[in-house]
Design a protein around this motif. Sequence first.
Motif, PDB file in Angstrom:
ATOM      1  N   GLY A  68      15.744 -38.097 -15.823  1.00 49.60           N
ATOM      2  CA  GLY A  68      15.547 -38.378 -14.403  1.00 49.60           C
ATOM      3  C   GLY A  68      14.741 -37.299 -13.709  1.00 49.60           C
ATOM      4  N   GLU A  69      15.017 -36.051 -14.034  1.00 42.81           N
ATOM      5  CA  GLU A  69      14.290 -34.934 -13.427  1.00 42.81           C
ATOM      6  C   GLU A  69      12.807 -34.996 -13.779  1.00 42.81           C
ATOM      7  OE1 GLU A  69      15.592 -30.426 -13.012  1.00 42.81           O
ATOM      8  OE2 GLU A  69      14.829 -30.833 -15.020  1.00 42.81           O
ATOM      9  N   ARG A  70      12.493 -35.283 -15.030  1.00 37.73           N
ATOM     10  CA  ARG A  70      11.087 -35.364 -15.446  1.00 37.73           C
ATOM     11  C   ARG A  70      10.377 -36.543 -14.794  1.00 37.73           C
ATOM     12  NH1 ARG A  70      13.753 -33.827 -20.178  1.00 37.73           N
ATOM     13  NH2 ARG A  70      13.842 -35.959 -20.986  1.00 37.73           N
ATOM     14  N   SER A  71      11.068 -37.664 -14.677  1.00 40.34           N
ATOM     15  CA  SER A  71      10.462 -38.833 -14.038  1.00 40.34           C
ATOM     16  C   SER A  71      10.170 -38.565 -12.567  1.00 40.34           C
ATOM     17  CB  SER A  71      11.388 -40.045 -14.171  1.00 40.34           C
ATOM     18  OG  SER A  71      11.542 -40.413 -15.527  1.00 40.34           O
ATOM     19  N   LEU A  72      11.106 -37.918 -11.896  1.00 38.33           N
ATOM     20  CA  LEU A  72      10.913 -37.620 -10.474  1.00 38.33           C
ATOM     21  C   LEU A  72       9.770 -36.634 -10.276  1.00 38.33           C
ATOM     22  CD1 LEU A  72      11.862 -38.012  -7.583  1.00 38.33           C
ATOM     23  CD2 LEU A  72      13.506 -36.155  -7.933  1.00 38.33           C
ATOM     24  N   ARG A  73       9.700 -35.625 -11.127  1.00 36.70           N
ATOM     25  CA  ARG A  73       8.600 -34.671 -11.037  1.00 36.70           C
ATOM     26  C   ARG A  73       7.257 -35.377 -11.222  1.00 36.70           C
ATOM     27  NH1 ARG A  73       5.348 -32.136 -14.622  1.00 36.70           N
ATOM     28  NH2 ARG A  73       4.491 -30.107 -14.018  1.00 36.70           N
ATOM     29  N   SER A  74       7.196 -36.279 -12.198  1.00 42.98           N
ATOM     30  CA  SER A  74       5.960 -37.010 -12.464  1.00 42.98           C
ATOM     31  C   SER A  74       5.545 -37.835 -11.258  1.00 42.98           C
ATOM     32  CB  SER A  74       6.145 -37.914 -13.688  1.00 42.98           C
ATOM     33  OG  SER A  74       4.933 -38.497 -14.068  1.00 42.98           O
ATOM     34  N   LEU A  75       6.479 -38.577 -10.696  1.00 43.61           N
ATOM     35  CA  LEU A  75       6.184 -39.412  -9.533  1.00 43.61           C
ATOM     36  C   LEU A  75       5.680 -38.567  -8.373  1.00 43.61           C
ATOM     37  CD1 LEU A  75       8.435 -42.301  -8.278  1.00 43.61           C
ATOM     38  CD2 LEU A  75       7.332 -40.769  -6.669  1.00 43.61           C
ATOM     39  N   GLN A  76       6.297 -37.422  -8.146  1.00 39.08           N
ATOM     40  CA  GLN A  76       5.868 -36.559  -7.048  1.00 39.08           C
ATOM     41  C   GLN A  76       4.452 -36.030  -7.274  1.00 39.08           C
ATOM     42  OE1 GLN A  76       8.129 -35.570  -4.097  1.00 39.08           O
ATOM     43  NE2 GLN A  76       8.477 -37.616  -4.897  1.00 39.08           N
ATOM     44  N   LEU A  77       4.110 -35.751  -8.524  1.00 43.18           N
ATOM     45  CA  LEU A  77       2.769 -35.268  -8.824  1.00 43.18           C
ATOM     46  C   LEU A  77       1.723 -36.343  -8.551  1.00 43.18           C
ATOM     47  CD1 LEU A  77       3.226 -33.192 -12.106  1.00 43.18           C
ATOM     48  CD2 LEU A  77       2.513 -32.341  -9.870  1.00 43.18           C
ATOM     49  N   TRP A  78       2.036 -37.615  -8.816  1.00 39.68           N
ATOM     50  CA  TRP A  78       1.063 -38.676  -8.556  1.00 39.68           C
ATOM     51  C   TRP A  78       0.624 -38.679  -7.094  1.00 39.68           C
ATOM     52  CZ3 TRP A  78       4.606 -43.129 -10.675  1.00 39.68           C
ATOM     53  CH2 TRP A  78       4.882 -42.900 -12.025  1.00 39.68           C
ATOM     54  N   VAL A  79       1.568 -38.380  -6.212  1.00 35.00           N
ATOM     55  CA  VAL A  79       1.289 -38.481  -4.776  1.00 35.00           C
ATOM     56  C   VAL A  79       0.878 -37.143  -4.176  1.00 35.00           C
ATOM     57  CG1 VAL A  79       2.238 -39.134  -2.523  1.00 35.00           C
ATOM     58  CG2 VAL A  79       2.895 -40.419  -4.585  1.00 35.00           C
ATOM     59  N   TYR A  80       1.576 -36.075  -4.558  1.00 38.90           N
ATOM     60  CA  TYR A  80       1.390 -34.783  -3.893  1.00 38.90           C
ATOM     61  C   TYR A  80       0.732 -33.733  -4.787  1.00 38.90           C
ATOM     62  CZ  TYR A  80       4.904 -36.930  -0.887  1.00 38.90           C
ATOM     63  OH  TYR A  80       5.594 -37.792  -0.083  1.00 38.90           O
ATOM     64  N   GLY A  82      -2.331 -33.293  -5.951  1.00 37.65           N
ATOM     65  CA  GLY A  82      -3.724 -32.889  -5.818  1.00 37.65           C
ATOM     66  C   GLY A  82      -4.451 -33.002  -7.147  1.00 37.65           C
ATOM     67  N   GLU A  83      -5.068 -31.924  -7.595  1.00 33.63           N
ATOM     68  CA  GLU A  83      -5.811 -31.936  -8.855  1.00 33.63           C
ATOM     69  C   GLU A  83      -4.891 -32.140 -10.067  1.00 33.63           C
ATOM     70  OE1 GLU A  83      -8.055 -28.367  -9.044  1.00 33.63           O
ATOM     71  OE2 GLU A  83      -9.419 -28.934  -7.408  1.00 33.63           O
ATOM     72  N   GLU A  84      -3.612 -31.834  -9.913  1.00 25.30           N
ATOM     73  CA  GLU A  84      -2.675 -32.023 -11.021  1.00 25.30           C
ATOM     74  C   GLU A  84      -2.331 -33.488 -11.251  1.00 25.30           C
ATOM     75  OE1 GLU A  84       0.713 -29.146 -11.504  1.00 25.30           O
ATOM     76  OE2 GLU A  84       0.138 -28.620  -9.454  1.00 25.30           O
ATOM     77  N   ALA A  85      -2.609 -34.348 -10.264  1.00 24.18           N
ATOM     78  CA  ALA A  85      -2.213 -35.746 -10.371  1.00 24.18           C
ATOM     79  C   ALA A  85      -2.874 -36.422 -11.569  1.00 24.18           C
ATOM     80  CB  ALA A  85      -2.560 -36.484  -9.070  1.00 24.18           C
ATOM     81  N   ALA A  86      -4.200 -36.292 -11.686  1.00 22.71           N
ATOM     82  CA  ALA A  86      -4.911 -36.943 -12.786  1.00 22.71           C
ATOM     83  C   ALA A  86      -4.471 -36.369 -14.135  1.00 22.71           C
ATOM     84  CB  ALA A  86      -6.414 -36.789 -12.597  1.00 22.71           C
ATOM     85  N   GLU A  87      -4.215 -35.064 -14.177  1.00 23.23           N
ATOM     86  CA  GLU A  87      -3.749 -34.441 -15.413  1.00 23.23           C
ATOM     87  C   GLU A  87      -2.390 -35.001 -15.821  1.00 23.23           C
ATOM     88  OE1 GLU A  87      -3.499 -32.469 -18.800  1.00 23.23           O
ATOM     89  OE2 GLU A  87      -5.290 -32.537 -17.528  1.00 23.23           O
ATOM     90  N   GLU A  88      -1.526 -35.250 -14.847  1.00 22.44           N
ATOM     91  CA  GLU A  88      -0.224 -35.837 -15.141  1.00 22.44           C
ATOM     92  C   GLU A  88      -0.388 -37.257 -15.671  1.00 22.44           C
ATOM     93  OE1 GLU A  88       3.971 -36.392 -15.381  1.00 22.44           O
ATOM     94  OE2 GLU A  88       2.589 -34.706 -15.519  1.00 22.44           O
TER      95      GLU A  88
END
Length: 294
Positions: A68-80, A82-88
Amino acid sequence: MSSEASRGRDRNREPEPPPPGGVLWSLAGDVRALLMLPAALTLQVAHPAVGAGVDDHSVFRTDPWGRGERSLRSLQLWVYGGEEAAEEGRRLRKLHRTIQGTDTRGRRYHALSPANYAWVHATGFPIYRHGTRYLVRSLTEAQERALYREWLQVGRILGINDRDMPQSIEEFWPYYRKVLADEIEATVVVEELVATDRPVPPPDRGPRLVRLLVKALWPVLFPPLARFRRFITIGLMPPDAREAIGLEWTAAQERKLRRFCGVVRAVVPVLPERLRYLPYARRARAAHRMRSSR
């Protein structure tokens, strides 16, 4: 520059996350979004291929809190992110390359097949749209359209081609209803996610003293938490999806849900920002305010 060269440049450009200040920007990092996640996950795994992939390859049974923690971190990266979103997005596609097998209908599946991967993404829009009606406020038509446009941007971050995603709300609903009618079912994973009698290990995150206390009290804490998980999962699922899966929901439960959500709507907006927003959202909002004030 030729049009062909221009198209090539566009293909090589990193997909951009949703814009600061947009509808998704305000929703995805709000703590109320946590209450919508169980419904989204359950609707995803109600697809036979997605459910089989999770059943066969996920660690959600042995490491639910880490998963759950990893999924939530991933979802947050998609939105917030920045440049890390595409890498995620690239990381997730790489992670799913080897996930394949046979679903409950005897069909071969691969996690990255467009129909399967796109469904996992697609569930976010109806869940956000429905959940905000209860927990925040009903979106206007303009806000719904903006939310859908922003969710398409998330799909691009995940590496989904535009041809595999409905490009407008008008295209989305027929697609969504067809998947509900033709594919969705109460998979084994769905049954586990809404069960109240399946064992779940106590949380293994947080300060050591808190973990030890929760572990000692877990036999007492878990039963009401499991009942609440089932209640909020089924309650915040759109009625047509709930019906397609075969999840029962009564008028009394609906009244109870509306009372609960009324309290949440009243309390969350008056919380300080450090309690109202998740960490990635909080940092992104602060950075955006700083840039805007310059």
